[in-house]
Scaffold this motif. Structure first.
Motif, PDB file in Angstrom:
ATOM      1  N   LEU A  62      15.530  74.895  88.537  1.00  0.00           N
ATOM      2  CA  LEU A  62      15.747  74.045  89.855  1.00  0.00           C
ATOM      3  C   LEU A  62      14.762  74.422  90.489  1.00  0.00           C
ATOM      4  O   LEU A  62      14.356  75.867  90.731  1.00  0.00           O
ATOM      5  CB  LEU A  62      17.084  74.410  90.319  1.00  0.00           C
ATOM      6  CG  LEU A  62      17.030  73.654  91.739  1.00  0.00           C
ATOM      7  CD1 LEU A  62      17.220  72.146  91.547  1.00  0.00           C
ATOM      8  CD2 LEU A  62      18.449  74.331  92.585  1.00  0.00           C
ATOM      9  N   ALA A  64      12.673  73.495  94.215  1.00  0.00           N
ATOM     10  CA  ALA A  64      12.445  72.742  95.600  1.00  0.00           C
ATOM     11  C   ALA A  64      11.152  72.660  95.914  1.00  0.00           C
ATOM     12  O   ALA A  64      10.665  73.909  96.335  1.00  0.00           O
ATOM     13  CB  ALA A  64      13.788  72.996  96.377  1.00  0.00           C
ATOM     14  N   THR A  65      10.531  71.660  96.336  1.00  0.00           N
ATOM     15  CA  THR A  65       9.197  71.598  96.952  1.00  0.00           C
ATOM     16  C   THR A  65       9.175  70.527  98.032  1.00  0.00           C
ATOM     17  O   THR A  65       9.401  69.493  97.736  1.00  0.00           O
ATOM     18  CB  THR A  65       8.038  70.923  95.828  1.00  0.00           C
ATOM     19  OG1 THR A  65       8.050  72.221  95.032  1.00  0.00           O
ATOM     20  CG2 THR A  65       6.734  71.256  96.737  1.00  0.00           C
ATOM     21  N   ASN A  66       9.046  71.004  99.315  1.00  0.00           N
ATOM     22  CA  ASN A  66       9.611  70.124 100.531  1.00  0.00           C
ATOM     23  C   ASN A  66      10.773  69.532 100.443  1.00  0.00           C
ATOM     24  O   ASN A  66      11.779  70.233 100.110  1.00  0.00           O
ATOM     25  CB  ASN A  66       8.276  69.031 100.851  1.00  0.00           C
ATOM     26  CG  ASN A  66       8.460  68.304 102.257  1.00  0.00           C
ATOM     27  OD1 ASN A  66       9.262  68.762 102.888  1.00  0.00           O
ATOM     28  ND2 ASN A  66       7.420  67.656 102.566  1.00  0.00           N
ATOM     29  N   THR A  67      11.035  68.109 100.281  1.00  0.00           N
ATOM     30  CA  THR A  67      12.305  67.627 100.215  1.00  0.00           C
ATOM     31  C   THR A  67      12.856  67.206  98.803  1.00  0.00           C
ATOM     32  O   THR A  67      13.844  66.735  98.462  1.00  0.00           O
ATOM     33  CB  THR A  67      12.326  66.290 100.966  1.00  0.00           C
ATOM     34  OG1 THR A  67      11.463  65.229 100.619  1.00  0.00           O
ATOM     35  CG2 THR A  67      12.197  66.613 102.583  1.00  0.00           C
ATOM     36  N   THR A  68      11.765  67.541  97.841  1.00  0.00           N
ATOM     37  CA  THR A  68      12.107  67.076  96.463  1.00  0.00           C
ATOM     38  C   THR A  68      12.801  68.154  95.694  1.00  0.00           C
ATOM     39  O   THR A  68      12.224  69.488  95.869  1.00  0.00           O
ATOM     40  CB  THR A  68      10.633  66.846  95.851  1.00  0.00           C
ATOM     41  OG1 THR A  68      10.047  65.554  96.688  1.00  0.00           O
ATOM     42  CG2 THR A  68      10.770  66.397  94.300  1.00  0.00           C
ATOM     43  N   ARG A  69      13.696  68.107  95.006  1.00  0.00           N
ATOM     44  CA  ARG A  69      14.329  68.891  94.102  1.00  0.00           C
ATOM     45  C   ARG A  69      14.149  68.302  92.549  1.00  0.00           C
ATOM     46  O   ARG A  69      14.574  67.149  92.295  1.00  0.00           O
ATOM     47  CB  ARG A  69      15.890  68.902  94.229  1.00  0.00           C
ATOM     48  CG  ARG A  69      15.968  69.738  95.490  1.00  0.00           C
ATOM     49  CD  ARG A  69      16.215  69.102  96.780  1.00  0.00           C
ATOM     50  NE  ARG A  69      17.286  68.353  96.772  1.00  0.00           N
ATOM     51  CZ  ARG A  69      17.705  66.925  97.336  1.00  0.00           C
ATOM     52  NH1 ARG A  69      16.572  66.521  98.256  1.00  0.00           N
ATOM     53  NH2 ARG A  69      18.787  66.559  97.572  1.00  0.00           N
ATOM     54  N   PHE A 131      10.593  76.843  96.165  1.00  0.00           N
ATOM     55  CA  PHE A 131      11.576  77.692  95.900  1.00  0.00           C
ATOM     56  C   PHE A 131      12.032  77.298  94.668  1.00  0.00           C
ATOM     57  O   PHE A 131      12.072  76.175  94.070  1.00  0.00           O
ATOM     58  CB  PHE A 131      12.921  77.497  96.847  1.00  0.00           C
ATOM     59  CG  PHE A 131      13.934  78.500  96.695  1.00  0.00           C
ATOM     60  CD1 PHE A 131      14.106  79.551  96.911  1.00  0.00           C
ATOM     61  CD2 PHE A 131      14.956  77.724  95.499  1.00  0.00           C
ATOM     62  CE1 PHE A 131      15.261  80.265  96.761  1.00  0.00           C
ATOM     63  CE2 PHE A 131      16.050  78.645  95.306  1.00  0.00           C
ATOM     64  CZ  PHE A 131      16.065  79.872  95.969  1.00  0.00           C
TER      65      PHE A 131
ATOM     66  N   GLN B  62      10.174  77.439 102.134  1.00  0.00           N
ATOM     67  CA  GLN B  62      10.557  76.335 101.459  1.00  0.00           C
ATOM     68  C   GLN B  62      12.222  76.722 101.460  1.00  0.00           C
ATOM     69  O   GLN B  62      12.655  78.021 100.954  1.00  0.00           O
ATOM     70  CB  GLN B  62      10.203  76.403 100.045  1.00  0.00           C
ATOM     71  CG  GLN B  62      10.947  75.118  99.249  1.00  0.00           C
ATOM     72  CD  GLN B  62      10.749  73.708  99.760  1.00  0.00           C
ATOM     73  OE1 GLN B  62       9.812  73.273 100.312  1.00  0.00           O
ATOM     74  NE2 GLN B  62      11.916  73.210  99.779  1.00  0.00           N
ATOM     75  N   ALA B  73      16.504  69.619 100.656  1.00  0.00           N
ATOM     76  CA  ALA B  73      15.577  70.583 100.722  1.00  0.00           C
ATOM     77  C   ALA B  73      14.645  70.149 102.064  1.00  0.00           C
ATOM     78  O   ALA B  73      14.398  69.095 102.183  1.00  0.00           O
ATOM     79  CB  ALA B  73      14.801  70.626  99.366  1.00  0.00           C
TER      80      ALA B  73
END
Lengths: 168, 171
Positions: A62, A64-69, A131, B62, B73
């Protein structure tokens, strides 16, 4: 908090780091701060058990980059995905970090599940910090007697450090 | 010699706008465990960490967050502080605190930047969807060794009884 014992730290520039004296603990914990030299902004952080280079690993990731998962799965990998690190095309100094847990590494009844979490940077701009959480499995019931940590491409650079601990 | 050692615990006997650890010992990595509540009139507060009191915009983070059956996120680029995770504010249920766990890796290294891996949990309400989970990754754009940690909430104060425990990990 379990009692932690340092097994070994290895650091510096290297194609990979192998830890082959893992003692007699219940669990292993690995702490990584690393950067790679391959010509990309990042590369994967990989782990192999007992030098096994066969397609004997499963991965679930999994990110996460900015708002994208996003998620990914690999059922026949040649190593376990335990994170990612910055590489040569990322700004100077950027790294990747990971905490890796290997429960019951000496157990001979089950395959070995390996969990990790951490992150990495590819730039100082939006979208450049990620993350990551990973779970992988070595499809082998043998006790783990050695661990090799390597970048998916290229080598680790100076400043990389990997510490392995045994937990009671 | 133990390889995971207690460095210092600070238990607040009164409200405090910030908490500082300035003696980080001689270890390879640091582990910080926080149980805290903030007195701001909100249900939550961030916990921020500033390495070496660096007031420049040199930290990036992040985050991934879950509450109930939803997740999200977001990032923080060019912040002054590490964003470690949320704790409860004064509008959260009485006595509910937040917990934050932080690994600061190779804090004395001087070749590459410094990373921190964090996880936090807190209670917004005693109802469905009221339990929150945060996981964060932070980097400080600096190759200097970290010699002090300054912790602060979004605003207001950490409340009495908040506890901050710092451990050193040999390597």
């Amino acid at each position: 908090m379990p009692d932690w014992t340092l097994i070994q730290s290895q650091s510096g520039a290297a194609a990979s780091f192998t830890f082959s004296s893992l003692g007699s603990y219940r669990q292993l914990m690995i702490i990584v701060s690393a950067r790679g030299d391959t010509a990309a902004t990042s590369t994967g952080l990989r782990l192999r058990c007992n030098g096994d280079t066969g397609a004997n690993y499963r991965n679930r990731t999994l990110v996460a980059t900015n708002t994208t998962r996003t998620g990914a799965e690999d059922t026949a990998a040649t190593s376990i995905d335990v994170g990612a690190i910055a590489a040569a095309n990322a700004p100077a100094g950027l790294i990747g970090s990971a905490i890796i847990m290997i429960p019951q590494y000496r157990n001979t009844g089950f395959f070995k599940d390996i969990m990790s979490r951490g992150g990495y940077k590819t730039s100082n701009a939006s979208g450049g910090t990620a993350f990551r959480m990973n779970n992988g499995s070595w499809k082998n019931a043998a006790a783990i007697t050695s661990i090799t940590i390597l970048p998916a491409a290229g080598s680790f650079v100076a400043g990389t450090i990997i510490s392995v601990y045994g937990l009671s | 010699m133990a390889d995971f050692e207690h460095i210092q615990t600070q238990v607040l006997s009164g409200a405090a706008a910030d908490v500082t650890f300035s003696n980080l010992g001689n270890y390879k990595h640091l582990y910080l465990l926080i149980t805290a509540r903030c007195d701001r009139a909100q249900i939550w507060s961030d916990v921020f960490l500033r390495p070496n009191s660096d007031a420049g915009i040199n930290s990036d983070n992040q985050r991934i967050h879950g509450a109930g059956n939803t997740n999200s996120a977001d990032e923080g680029i060019g912040w002054i502080d590490f964003r470690l995770g949320f704790i409860t504010g004064n509008n959260a249920p009485a006595n509910a605190a937040g917990v934050v766990e932080v690994f600061i890796i190779d804090y004395k290294g001087t070749t590459l930047h410094k990373g921190a891996i964090c996880q936090a949990g807190w209670t917004e309400a005693n109802t469905t969807g009221g339990q929150h989970l945060d996981a964060n990754y932070c980097q400080w754009r600096n190759t200097a060794a970290i010699t002090s940690l300054l912790l602060r909430p979004t605003d207001g104060n950490f409340m009495i009884g908040s506890t901050f425990s710092l451990y050193g990990i040999r390597g």
